[in-house]
Design a protein around this motif. Structure first.
Motif, mmCIF file in Angstrom:
data_model
loop_
_atom_site.group_PDB
_atom_site.id
_atom_site.type_symbol
_atom_site.label_atom_id
_atom_site.label_comp_id
_atom_site.label_asym_id
_atom_site.label_seq_id
_atom_site.Cartn_x
_atom_site.Cartn_y
_atom_site.Cartn_z
ATOM 1 N N LEU A 1022 55.387 5.688 99.618
ATOM 2 C CA LEU A 1022 56.608 6.585 99.932
ATOM 3 C C LEU A 1022 57.078 6.094 101.300
ATOM 4 O O LEU A 1022 57.986 6.908 101.733
ATOM 5 C CB LEU A 1022 56.216 7.978 99.899
ATOM 6 C CG LEU A 1022 55.807 8.295 98.504
ATOM 7 C CD1 LEU A 1022 55.376 9.687 98.435
ATOM 8 C CD2 LEU A 1022 56.821 8.294 97.551
ATOM 9 N N VAL A 1023 56.595 5.392 102.036
ATOM 10 C CA VAL A 1023 57.007 5.027 103.332
ATOM 11 C C VAL A 1023 58.211 4.138 103.369
ATOM 12 O O VAL A 1023 59.060 4.259 104.036
ATOM 13 C CB VAL A 1023 56.009 4.138 104.308
ATOM 14 C CG1 VAL A 1023 56.419 3.853 105.522
ATOM 15 C CG2 VAL A 1023 54.713 5.192 104.446
ATOM 16 N N HIS A 1024 58.357 3.382 102.207
ATOM 17 C CA HIS A 1024 59.367 2.161 102.147
ATOM 18 C C HIS A 1024 60.500 2.894 101.602
ATOM 19 O O HIS A 1024 60.305 3.604 100.660
ATOM 20 C CB HIS A 1024 58.765 1.027 101.117
ATOM 21 C CG HIS A 1024 57.596 0.411 101.545
ATOM 22 N ND1 HIS A 1024 57.387 -0.634 102.823
ATOM 23 C CD2 HIS A 1024 56.119 0.892 101.321
ATOM 24 C CE1 HIS A 1024 56.072 -0.667 102.820
ATOM 25 N NE2 HIS A 1024 55.422 0.046 102.071
ATOM 26 N N PRO A 1025 61.638 2.726 101.945
ATOM 27 C CA PRO A 1025 63.018 3.112 101.547
ATOM 28 C C PRO A 1025 63.160 2.364 100.145
ATOM 29 O O PRO A 1025 64.208 2.391 99.673
ATOM 30 C CB PRO A 1025 63.983 2.877 102.739
ATOM 31 C CG PRO A 1025 63.361 1.732 103.545
ATOM 32 C CD PRO A 1025 61.777 1.912 103.411
ATOM 33 N N ASP A 1026 62.681 1.191 99.997
ATOM 34 C CA ASP A 1026 63.265 0.227 98.806
ATOM 35 C C ASP A 1026 62.825 1.308 97.566
ATOM 36 O O ASP A 1026 61.837 1.589 97.022
ATOM 37 C CB ASP A 1026 62.110 -0.791 98.768
ATOM 38 C CG ASP A 1026 62.568 -1.788 97.428
ATOM 39 O OD1 ASP A 1026 63.260 -1.313 96.996
ATOM 40 O OD2 ASP A 1026 61.686 -2.726 97.549
ATOM 41 N N PRO A 1027 64.086 1.501 96.727
ATOM 42 C CA PRO A 1027 64.090 2.420 95.744
ATOM 43 C C PRO A 1027 62.859 1.886 94.770
ATOM 44 O O PRO A 1027 62.311 2.781 94.064
ATOM 45 C CB PRO A 1027 65.278 2.320 95.309
ATOM 46 C CG PRO A 1027 66.323 1.843 96.315
ATOM 47 C CD PRO A 1027 65.346 0.871 97.060
ATOM 48 N N THR A 1028 62.789 0.563 94.499
ATOM 49 C CA THR A 1028 61.760 0.193 93.571
ATOM 50 C C THR A 1028 60.403 0.665 93.803
ATOM 51 O O THR A 1028 59.827 1.237 92.893
ATOM 52 C CB THR A 1028 61.857 -1.417 93.466
ATOM 53 O OG1 THR A 1028 63.058 -1.980 93.365
ATOM 54 C CG2 THR A 1028 60.838 -1.945 92.425
ATOM 55 N N ILE A 1029 60.010 0.489 95.181
ATOM 56 C CA ILE A 1029 58.720 1.015 95.451
ATOM 57 C C ILE A 1029 58.533 2.222 95.409
ATOM 58 O O ILE A 1029 57.609 3.143 94.849
ATOM 59 C CB ILE A 1029 58.279 0.448 96.812
ATOM 60 C CG1 ILE A 1029 58.347 -1.001 96.957
ATOM 61 C CG2 ILE A 1029 56.990 0.943 97.298
ATOM 62 C CD1 ILE A 1029 58.226 -1.771 98.211
ATOM 63 N N LEU A 1030 59.836 3.095 95.811
ATOM 64 C CA LEU A 1030 59.679 4.447 95.844
ATOM 65 C C LEU A 1030 59.472 5.232 94.404
ATOM 66 O O LEU A 1030 58.784 6.230 94.422
ATOM 67 C CB LEU A 1030 61.146 5.033 96.466
ATOM 68 C CG LEU A 1030 61.073 6.323 96.835
ATOM 69 C CD1 LEU A 1030 60.150 6.689 98.074
ATOM 70 C CD2 LEU A 1030 62.513 6.561 97.647
ATOM 71 N N PHE A 1031 60.336 4.714 93.626
ATOM 72 C CA PHE A 1031 60.313 5.508 92.282
ATOM 73 C C PHE A 1031 59.056 4.938 91.485
ATOM 74 O O PHE A 1031 58.598 5.696 90.505
ATOM 75 C CB PHE A 1031 61.637 5.215 91.385
ATOM 76 C CG PHE A 1031 62.691 5.649 92.052
ATOM 77 C CD1 PHE A 1031 62.704 7.054 92.321
ATOM 78 C CD2 PHE A 1031 63.686 4.815 92.431
ATOM 79 C CE1 PHE A 1031 63.907 7.571 93.018
ATOM 80 C CE2 PHE A 1031 65.023 5.433 93.179
ATOM 81 C CZ PHE A 1031 64.981 6.791 93.339
ATOM 82 N N HIS A 1032 58.580 3.804 91.772
ATOM 83 C CA HIS A 1032 57.213 3.348 91.080
ATOM 84 C C HIS A 1032 56.184 4.343 91.626
ATOM 85 O O HIS A 1032 55.342 4.829 90.811
ATOM 86 C CB HIS A 1032 56.924 1.793 91.578
ATOM 87 C CG HIS A 1032 55.642 1.479 91.014
ATOM 88 N ND1 HIS A 1032 55.436 1.312 89.623
ATOM 89 C CD2 HIS A 1032 54.340 1.310 91.664
ATOM 90 C CE1 HIS A 1032 53.993 0.703 89.496
ATOM 91 N NE2 HIS A 1032 53.317 0.874 90.749
ATOM 92 N N THR A 1033 56.140 4.789 92.848
ATOM 93 C CA THR A 1033 55.071 5.638 93.304
ATOM 94 C C THR A 1033 55.235 6.812 92.656
ATOM 95 O O THR A 1033 54.339 7.449 92.442
ATOM 96 C CB THR A 1033 55.416 5.662 95.011
ATOM 97 O OG1 THR A 1033 55.412 4.313 95.437
ATOM 98 C CG2 THR A 1033 54.136 6.565 95.375
ATOM 99 N N CYS A 1034 56.527 7.328 92.533
ATOM 100 C CA CYS A 1034 56.929 8.830 91.980
ATOM 101 C C CYS A 1034 56.211 8.743 90.454
ATOM 102 O O CYS A 1034 55.870 9.712 90.144
ATOM 103 C CB CYS A 1034 58.354 8.914 92.018
ATOM 104 S SG CYS A 1034 59.147 9.424 93.575
ATOM 105 N N HIS A 1035 56.424 7.660 89.917
ATOM 106 C CA HIS A 1035 56.102 7.534 88.477
ATOM 107 C C HIS A 1035 54.594 7.783 88.638
ATOM 108 O O HIS A 1035 53.931 8.510 87.630
ATOM 109 C CB HIS A 1035 56.453 6.026 87.777
ATOM 110 C CG HIS A 1035 55.699 5.890 86.548
ATOM 111 N ND1 HIS A 1035 54.536 5.264 86.201
ATOM 112 C CD2 HIS A 1035 56.051 5.963 85.186
ATOM 113 C CE1 HIS A 1035 54.425 5.309 85.138
ATOM 114 N NE2 HIS A 1035 55.325 5.890 84.380
ATOM 115 N N SER A 1036 53.714 6.945 89.528
ATOM 116 C CA SER A 1036 52.177 7.292 89.635
ATOM 117 C C SER A 1036 51.879 8.639 89.952
ATOM 118 O O SER A 1036 50.781 9.200 89.579
ATOM 119 C CB SER A 1036 51.824 6.408 90.571
ATOM 120 O OG SER A 1036 51.827 5.086 90.620
ATOM 121 N N ILE A 1037 52.797 9.364 90.756
ATOM 122 C CA ILE A 1037 52.383 10.878 91.113
ATOM 123 C C ILE A 1037 52.523 11.370 89.752
ATOM 124 O O ILE A 1037 51.849 12.715 89.632
ATOM 125 C CB ILE A 1037 53.488 11.309 92.127
ATOM 126 C CG1 ILE A 1037 53.154 10.563 93.517
ATOM 127 C CG2 ILE A 1037 53.518 12.593 92.288
ATOM 128 C CD1 ILE A 1037 54.262 10.759 94.547
#
Length: 1588
Positions: A1022-1037
């Protein structure tokens, strides 16, 4: 064999000395030197022979060979045999004198060879050189140059030859007419004279000790006469300088009477040359030598010339220099050497000349004079001894000069004086004062060049002075009595603060010396010197300046070290104690830097040190004297608030240790009366003083404060009638603030057991008495923010003291609600748009402590506190760069911490889910705020509250955490907030909620759940502003949530998430979609009954939300549901109203994402399209009217759905698999909907539709089917088919009854032309349609198959026979149209496959003939078609040639040689079974790494020769093949490989190598057109000497 071999190698190399490339030339020379290192004699002989044989070799190349010979000789002169030396001498002599034209480099190289040999074989060299130095004949210039160089390199060997050389040379001087030759003679005379002087100075080591100065006198004087009287007058500046350079050493060899006679003429001429030459080094050097010679013979002429000498030399020192080049600096040194000579012979006249010039105001003259004075103080110490008072008194005016250059010069003079005892004289203290004053200067900025372009010295005056003070303190023993204890006087005056560090360091060194000398010498006699600071003054000063330890180059450590050393002078009991406590403080400073040190912690350590010191002394009189001194020094620190604040703390500490109450109250009263209340820092310092003092004297401290409040001083200040007379209103408020702070600090520091009794009766009463002013009996509340702040701060300290008391739990604080209300008023009065003061923070801290006291706050007041405090912080504008938190103001961060503490204190009072819910409800509006900074703050608070609740959770009975889904739904979408801090906090909130659920399920507090813990590892994403990484992390959450969420709360969580789709933060809205889809994927299997509801909600959200990202998310949701409940989703979507709106179409397209799902969906749609009848017949009211065909809804909806699915690009893979079935089904759907109408309900609906969500596509049943068929062709890769039919108008024909057959024919023709490979399976599917109940479907399929035969592709695909058989069977169809199309198809073979007509003639003829008899009508269309077919086939009865077209394919292979070679090497190396070689290959030949070829070859050859020495011969012979490669790089690499092999081979391996063949091959390479190849060949030749 060695000599011939080395000769051959040398000659081979020498042949390449003329190479055009300079790099190759240098490599040849280097190779020659390598040969010479191993075989010096043979190499030198080879070079000599080569030069002798190659007379025509150009001079530059001869010079290079000679330079290589010189290098060999320099290294191996002691190994050289006499014969070789003789050969080399003859060669060098010949080369040197071969031409009379001056070729400096060539002749110089030859001369250098002779000089190198002359170091050992001087007699042989001199014999040869002197043979070319004949009387009466001017010698070659190189001969003279060689003689001069020999005299320098071998003085002992040359000097015995000099008498004869001089006698021969003297007559030649008159013969020399060219200036260049005269310069050479001057140079020779200079070196002859210098070597003679060296010889005479070391007669004890000389080979002939009988040599005397007189031996050379006559010849030298003769030469002097020519040089001085004739050559010195030349216009050639170079010659003049050469003459001057020679005259200096020559004067030492002149007879004394001759020298005395020449001085009156010589000195003025030399001084005059200063005006003619810019570079004066030689003049000054020669002048110094002449002056030394004159003094050595006791010349009296100097007295007469002295004034002129002083003026000229002084001018040389004072002249501005344009640079600090070595030549300029050397010239100045020579001038100063002249002054040394004059100081030794005429000190009085020198000082009489110099000292008056110190009074001038001219900077250059004064600086130059000081420079000379410093030099003669150092160099003529004995002569200056009696002049010390005179010199000291002359420094009066320079000491007052403010020019930095002068100051630096003065400091340097004082340093010289210190070393020679000047400062011990009366007036020496003035010099010490000056040094200390310069040490106290502020640090200087880099100085700029002056207006005249003269650059200043790099060192500042202060830096030079500091070094000087330390130097004279530590290295000049005679200065000890001067500096000790005198330097102590400079410690306490404030103006010397900047000099404290060097002063302390010097004093420490001096004190340690005194200690070594004895106790009596160390003790300071304060009575005998009133100017020395007292022990109390010294202790106070050093302790206070240590509070900011890194200022002034680390004055803290320096001061403490001095304090430690002075312990006996401060108090006799302190030594042992300070030996243990002081090193701890010094070590702490060493461990930190100015950036890492906490001043607060450091001050506390110093105060502990002070308390410990006072306890050790335990003498009330001493302590009172120290207190008095501390109070006395307070005004000295008015300019340094931090140090004054610390001094206040020291006073409080010291008074706390005093046993006399009268003394304590006296000094407290004095502090209150003299304090500068307008200074905020001083208020804090005074309050700290009172607080620390109250630790031991609470009653006296409170009493003294009470007395001051009642005193006239305070009353005059606050009285309304005198408020403008004595003090300004502002100052009155400052005084009140200070007093209120004093009460706060007293409460905070005093013993806890005594505080509770004093709080309400004394402390709070007095504080509010100062805060609230009564004017004419009316209470007036102040509006001064500073006073408010002091009150709030003091209340914090009072409340904290109350809370930390052991009796706090039983103490009923009656004024609690009143104080909380007062704090809320202060908070609400703060401006809502800025945070300028810490009032909010302090007020909330006060409330935090008050909440913990009894009684409990009322519920309404508690809600008011939460609301007011939240609004006061949350509504503040965002901090600068507040998103990352690192740039936020400390005040804001402290305020937020205070708010957190307050909210957790309130939550502690109600640790239930309901209490948590109350807090979250207060936070909820801020969590959903459209402003990012407000969300970030709210999430931070939420995380804090949840963490606190979790840490203090105690579950007595297992109950459900009923609002978990709602809370997770509130916090989870924030994991993708646009603010990084919000995202981090949101994860923490979800983490805490999951653990709360576990707690309510009965798990212990220390239980760690692997699933929940995964949330913490996801924070980094969630540190990265890159939407791809961000929403991938949200999916994991969401996955984690899905695993831990109870099933009964899944629907409530999803509904909450659906509400978040409209969140003002777009990222959170997107995150909601991601999490919804994840939950559907993970837990969707239990939602079968909810599918229609979910699909309905999704369609409704799509209608209500305009955000672009919602649609893709909804599509994914439908896809996930369909993956688990495919038939339910398809049925739900088919139930959508027709025509499908754009959102429904998008949902259909979502079902084409994944191949297996797409296969299911297409199968279901094909089934639903084919299962029901395509239309129903409906007759009009009139009996005779034709029946209308009306489309049925389910097949129509399925057709529209098929179009949408097939339109999705992602359906391509499945379309390719189902292509035949889809093609045939849609083609037949087109056929059976030709002329079919829409139901009336849909016709009206279509006309009424004006919504933008409606598609522009026609809902007509046939058009829908055609559209779907077109979509199939496009997605199935048959774009050319689609385009071809379009160009011929075939699609329009398909839609009409009249043109339908032609349209089908065009489609089949295009398929045959552009989609031939598809036809076998399509034909197989169509073959089954001959039994269809719908005639139109049989017609369509027959038309398609018939047209295929007009193309040769059926023959190519071996479909001809099956197709003929299929059509033949249809000749019996009941439909005449089918039979007619069969005959047309059979005849099409004439154009499609004419070569097959003969093979199938009987079958074709039979069909045609049977067609003629079809039907009873003479003009039957079937019969007509049969006759046309016969006409096409008759001409083809005879066979004709079959021409086969052969398609040729050219395959191109690009050879990747680099990769291939690396690969081949790596494949070969394991077979050698050598681990070291394998490791080297792995290191250098890694994939993707560039190879440093030289390093790789060197390493490889090293291992090969170490492990496989027997391979040398084979490797070298193989290498020879590559010498002739057409590639330049290979030709360069091959000799390099050979060279490295030889380098690492042992000499005994020589027999393996055919040296003759190898050298011959290398010789050829030396003539290669590429310089790099020649260079490598030369390098390898140099290495072959190993086999000599």
């Amino acid at each position: 064999m060695t000599r011939p071999y080395v000769k051959k190698l040398s000659f081979t190399l020498l042949d390449s000395i003329t190479d055009k490339d300079p790099v190759v030339q240098e490599q040849v020379c280097s190779a020659l030197c390598s040969l010479g290192e191993s075989q010096p004699d043979e190499t030198l002989r080879a070079c000599e022979e080569y030069l002798r044989q190659h007379d025509k070799l150009a001079h530059p190349y001869r010079a290079k060979v000679l330079r290589a010979m010189e290098t060999v000789l320099s290294s191996h002169i002691h190994e050289l045999d006499k014969d070789t030396a003789g050969i080399v001498i003859l060669l060098a002599s010949s080369e040197m004198t071969r031409t009379k034209e001056l070729d400096c480099d060539w002749q110089q190289a030859a001369s250098s060879v002779l000089v190198a040999v002359g170091k050992r074989f001087i007699n042989q060299v001199m014999e040869e050189v002197l043979s070319r130095f004949q009387p009466g004949i001017l010698p070659h210039s190189s001969v003279m140059h060689t003689l001069a160089s020999l005299s320098v390199s071998n003085a002992f060997g040359m000097v015995p030859f000099l008498p004869s050389i001089m006698s021969t040379m003297l007559p030649m001087l008159g013969m020399a007419k060219q200036d260049a030759l005269r310069v050479v003679f001057c140079c020779a005379l200079q070196h002859f004279s210098e070597s003679t002087l060296e010889y005479l100075a070391n007669l004890d080591q000389a080979p002939d000790p009988t040599v005397r100065k007189d031996t050379f006198a006559a010849d030298i004087f003769g030469a002097y006469d020519v040089l001085f009287h004739h050559w010195l007058q030349s216009r050639d500046a170079k010659l003049r300088l050469a003459v001057v350079a020679a005259l200096g050493p020559m004067c030492h060899l002149l007879p004394s009477e001759k020298l005395e006679g020449q001085l009156p003429k010589l000195l003025p001429v030399l001084l005059g040359l200063y005006k003619k030459h810019a570079e004066t080094f030689q003049i000054s050097k020669s002048l110094g030598q002449i002056l030394e010679a004159a003094v050595s013979v006791g010349s009296r002429t100097l007295e007469v010339q002295l004034d002129a000498l002083l003026v000229a030399l002084h001018a040389q020192i004072c002249v501005p220099v344009e640079s600090s080049s070595p030549l300029v600096m050397s010239s100045q040194k020579e001038v100063l050497r002249c002054f040394t000579v004059l100081a030794c012979c005429s000190p009085d006249r020198l000082l009489a000349f110099l000292l008056p010039r110190l009074d001038t105001n001219n900077e250059r003259l004064r600086v130059g004079t000081l420079q000379i004075l410093r030099h003669i103080i150092n160099s003529a110490a004995a002569q200056m001894e009696v002049k010390k008072p005179f010199i000291l008194s002359s420094m009066r005016l320079p000491l007052l000069d403010t020019n930095n250059k002068v100051k630096r010069a003065v400091v340097q003079v004082i340093s010289a004086m210190a070393h020679h005892g000047y400062l011990e004289q009366p007036g020496g203290e003035v010099m010490v004062d000056f040094i200390v004053q310069q040490c106290a200067l502020p640090p200087e900025e880099p100085e700029k060049p002056g207006p005249d372009g003269e650059e200043l010295a790099a060192d500042s005056v202060r830096a030079v002075s500091i070094r000087t003070l330390y130097l004279v303190s530590t290295t000049v023993d005679r200065m000890n009595s001067v500096l000790w204890p005198y330097l102590l006087e400079f410690l306490t005056p404030v103006r010397f603060t900047a000099a404290l560090t060097p002063l302390c360091r010097s004093l420490v060194h001096l004190a340690l010396k005194r200690q070594e000398a004895g106790a009596d010498d160390f003790l300071v006699q304060y009575n005998s010197n009133a100017n020395l600071p007292s022990p109390f003054a010294m202790t106070t000063r050093l302790l206070v300046v240590s509070s900011n330890p890194y200022l002034g180059d680390g004055r803290g450590a320096a001061s403490l070290r001095l304090l430690k050393v002075m312990h006996r002078n401060i108090h006799p009991l302190l030594g042992q104690r300070w030996e243990t406590t002081m090193p701890v403080l010094l070590e702490y400073l060493d461990e930190h830097t100015e950036e890492t040190l906490s001043l607060k912690e450091w001050e506390e350590k110093l105060l502990v040190f002070l308390r410990d010191t006072l306890a050790v002394v335990s003498d009330n009189t001493w302590i009172c004297q120290l207190s008095q001194e501390m109070c006395k020094q307070l005004p000295s620190y008015n300019g340094t608030p931090q140090e004054k604040n610390f001094l206040y703390k020291c006073i409080g500490t010291t008074l706390g240790a005093a046993s006399s109450k009268e003394v304590v109250r006296k000094y407290l009263q004095e502090l209150l009366e003299t304090a500068r209340y307008q200074e905020e820092a001083e208020q804090e310092g005074l309050a700290c003083c009172f607080g620390i003092c109250a630790i031991a004297h609470l009653e006296d401290t409170l009493a003294q404060l009470e007395d001051f409040v009642r005193s006239d001083v305070f009353r005059k200040s606050v009285g309304i009638f005198s408020i403008f007379k004595d003090r300004s209103e502002h100052e009155v408020e400052r005084m009140k603030s200070a007093l209120i702070l004093c009460y706060g600090h007293v409460a905070a520091q005093a013993p806890r057991e005594l505080v509770l009794a004093k709080v309400e009766s004394d402390i709070l009463r007095s504080m509010f008495q100062c805060f609230n002013t009564k004017v004419l009996g009316i209470k007036v509340e102040t509006k001064d923010p500073a006073l408010k702040l002091c009150l709030v701060q003091s209340l914090c300290m009072v409340c904290q003291a109350m809370c930390s008391s052991a009796q706090a739990s039983s103490f009923q604080f009656s004024r609690k609600a009143e104080l909380v209300t007062q704090m809320m008023e202060f908070i609400r009065a703060e401006p809502p748009d800025c945070l300028r003061t810490p009032i909010r923070k302090k007020a909330m801290l006060a409330c935090t402590y008050l909440v913990n006291l009894e009684p409990v706050l009322e519920e309404q007041l508690q809600a008011d506190v939460i609301h007011s405090c939240l609004h006061s912080v949350m509504a503040l504008p965002p901090e600068p760069e507040g998103e990352d938190g690192s740039c936020q103001e400390p005040l804001y961060l402290d305020t937020v911490c205070a708010l957190e503490d307050l909210l957790t204190s309130l939550l502690r009072r109600n640790m239930t889910p309901q209490g948590l819910q109350v807090m979250v409800e207060h936070l909820s509006p801020w969590i959903k705020s459209p402003r990012g900074h407000e969300r970030a703050r709210a999430l931070g608070l939420g995380a804090c509250l949840l963490q606190f609740f979790l840490e203090h959770l105690h579950v007595s009975t297992l109950v459900p955490f009923h609002n978990l889904g709602l809370l997770v739904g509130l916090f989870a979408p924030r994991c993708a907030d646009t603010w990084a801090t919000t995202r981090q906090e949101a994860v923490g909130c979800v983490h805490s909620l999951l653990y709360l659920q576990l707690g309510y399920e009965g798990f212990s507090r220390d239980h760690r759940d692997d699933v929940a813990e995964r949330l913490l590892t996801l924070k980094d994403g969630l540190v990265h502003p890159d939407p791809t990484i961000l929403f991938h992390t949200c999916h994991s959450i969401a996955q984690v949530i899905a695993k831990r969420l109870p099933s009964d709360q899944l629907i409530s969580l999803l509904l909450t998430m659906f509400e978040s789709l409209g969140d003002p933060d777009k990222n959170c809205s997107r995150a909601s979609t991601v999490m919804i889809n994840c939950l559907l994927k993970e837990r969707g299997n239990v939602l079968l009954e909810k599918v229609p509801e979910i699909v309905s909600v999704l369609r409704a959200k799509l209608r209500d939300t305009q955000e672009e990202h919602v649609l893709p998310a909804a599509q994914h949701s439908v896809y996930l549901l369909a993956s688990q409940h495919c038939e339910a989703v398809v049925s739900s979507l088919l139930g959508s109203p027709l025509p499908f709106d754009s959102h429904t179409c998008a949902l259909w397209r979502a079902l084409a994402v994944e191949p297996s799902l797409t296969t299911q969906v297409l199968g279901l749609l094909l089934e639903k399209m084919s299962r029901d009848v395509p239309f129903k017949e409906s007759r009009a009211f009139l009996l005779g009217s034709t029946a209308d065909r009306v489309a049925t809804l389910l097949p129509l909806a399925a057709t529209c759905a098929l179009y949408e699915v097939l339109s999705a690009p992602s359906s391509g893979t499945v379309v390719l698999e189902l292509y035949p079935q889809l093609f045939v089904a849609l083609l037949l759907r087109v056929s059976c909907t030709v002329g079919v109408q829409l139901p009336r309900s849909l016709q009206g609906k279509e006309r009424r539709s004006t919504s933008p969500a409606r598609p522009a596509r026609n809902l007509d049943p046939c058009s829908s089917a055609v559209d779907a068929l077109q979509a199939l062709l496009l997605r199935g890769g048959s774009q050319d088919v689609l385009r071809c039919v379009e160009l011929k108008g075939g699609w329009e024909l398909l839609r009409t009854s009249a043109g339908h057959e032609d349209g089908v024919a065009q489609l089949a023709s295009s398929m045959a032309k552009y989609a031939g490979p598809r036809l076998p399976l399509v034909m197989k599917a169509l073959a089954c349609t001959h039994s269809s109940v719908y005639e139109i479907q049989r017609v369509t399929s027959t038309a398609f198959l018939a047209e295929l035969l007009s193309s040769n592709v059926v023959n190519d695909l071996m479909l001809l026979e099956p197709l003929l058989d299929n059509l033949t069977t249809r000749l019996k169809d009941s439909s005449a149209s089918v039979r007619r199309l069969v005959l047309r198809g059979l005849a099409n073979i004439a154009s499609g496959s004419p070569d097959k007509v003969r093979a199938h003639g009987p079958q074709l003829m039979t069909a045609m003939v049977s067609g003629l008899d079809d039907g009873d009508e003479p003009h039957s269309l079937v019969a007509l078609e049969a006759m046309v077919g016969l006409a096409r086939l008759l001409d083809l009865v005879e066979p004709w040639d079959l021409r086969l077209v052969l398609l040729h394919t050219t395959i191109r292979i690009r050879p990747f040689f680099d990769s291939a070679c690396k690969f081949a090497l790596c494949m070969c190396v394991p077979h050698l079974e050598c681990a070291e070689l394998a490791a080297a290959f792995h290191k250098y030949l890694q994939e993707g790494r560039s190879v440093h070829f030289g390093e790789f070859l060197n390493s490889t050859c090293k291992h090969l020769m170490h492990h496989f020495p027997d391979l040398l011969g084979r490797l070298v012979s193989t290498n020879l093949f590559y010498f002739k490669s057409s590639w330049d790089d290979v030709r360069a690499a091959a000799p390099m490989f050979t060279g490295f092999l030889v380098l690492h081979a042992e000499p005994e391996q020589k027999p393996q190598v055919d040296l003759e063949q190898l050298i011959a091959a290398l010789q050829l390479l030396l003539k290669d057109p590429v310089p790099g190849v020649r260079e490598k060949a030369a390098e390898t030749l140099g290495r072959l000497v190993k086999f000599a």
